[in-house]
Enzyme design. Sequence first.
Site, short mmCIF file in Angstrom:
data_model
loop_
_atom_site.label_atom_id
_atom_site.label_comp_id
_atom_site.label_asym_id
_atom_site.label_seq_id
_atom_site.Cartn_x
_atom_site.Cartn_y
_atom_site.Cartn_z
N ASP A 122 0.85 -1.18 0.00
CA ASP A 122 0.00 0.00 0.00
C ASP A 122 0.89 1.24 0.00
O ASP A 122 1.91 1.27 0.68
CB ASP A 122 -0.91 0.02 1.24
N SER B 157 -10.94 3.42 -5.70
CA SER B 157 -12.37 3.09 -5.59
C SER B 157 -13.29 4.28 -5.85
O SER B 157 -14.49 4.20 -5.59
CB SER B 157 -12.66 2.52 -4.20
N SER C 58 -16.66 -5.49 -7.56
CA SER C 58 -17.69 -4.61 -7.04
C SER C 58 -19.04 -4.90 -7.68
O SER C 58 -19.11 -5.25 -8.87
CB SER C 58 -17.30 -3.15 -7.31
N TYR D 218 -14.64 3.34 -12.76
CA TYR D 218 -14.29 2.41 -11.70
C TYR D 218 -14.97 1.06 -11.92
O TYR D 218 -14.31 0.00 -11.88
CB TYR D 218 -14.71 2.98 -10.34
N LYS E 294 -11.68 8.40 3.35
CA LYS E 294 -12.23 8.27 2.00
C LYS E 294 -12.99 9.49 1.50
O LYS E 294 -13.39 9.54 0.35
CB LYS E 294 -13.14 7.03 1.94
N PHE F 280 -30.83 12.74 0.13
CA PHE F 280 -31.37 13.03 -1.20
C PHE F 280 -32.89 12.91 -1.21
O PHE F 280 -33.47 12.07 -0.51
CB PHE F 280 -30.79 12.07 -2.24
#
Length: 288
Positions: free
Chosen positions: A31, A73, A110, A124, A154, A177
Amino acid sequence: MIALTGAGGFIGSVILGYLNKQGITDVYLFDDLPTGDQFKNLIGKQYLGLHSTEEIVTDIKDFDCVIHFGANSSTLERNWNSIYQTNVLSTRRWHDLCREQGKKFIFASSAAVYGNGNGPLNHYAFSKLASEQEITNGVILRLFNVYGPNEYHKGRMASTPYQWHKQLTETGSINIFENSSEYFRDFIYVEDVARTVYHFLNNYREGIYDLGTGTPASFEKVANCCLDLIPGAEVYIPMPADLQAQYQKSTCASTDYLEAAGVDVKRFVSIEDGVKEYFNYLSSNQTY
């Protein structure tokens, strides 16, 4: 011995912590720790060494498995060359090493590959699908909406529960939302992801697996879970333009293959219990 990529990231660091809890410490980490205080995810954990992503090994005869969770990501990334290098090329290199030397390969894909039923909606998601099509030997885990400790770095890509905890503690309200009762996600607690990786480490069975609970929840329901723990107001806002074109209406994992592979899906944490445990982490400023 295990190679773990993305080890300082959200999910990778929880996988490392979970492996440590099982007494596994012979892990080499890969990493670049590119974001702020991300190194904090590794403090207190046990491993053999930390390497940059440029230091990919070519001889993995002493490794039992490569757990490949390193990736960009961001669903908002628009530089294909960058995401190709980080996601597609690195996956190809690790997979080919495992295939050539007969090692286990566990790959984080994903659920974004599904889009709204017609395939990827962003770079992505396409990078993950491209990698899936190249993998001939391995366990492919299509992660659904993962949330839980160690994702503080993130930013905008952090989970909805994280964003709402932050908003509630700072402003006493959450931004949600409009029409959120119509949008559903299969939220899975990050420790359940780590537990599943550990299962396949010990019960290796190649294939493509949806990794979610199989029980989607609306964003309105998740908001209510958060507000039950920290009372506050809901502020309804329009969806940002850059999300509208790529926003999935609903996600739901099909867990049949997971169960057939011996994963105890019934042990997966419910959204109510998961948010409660996660808020305890956040309120105490702890990492996993």
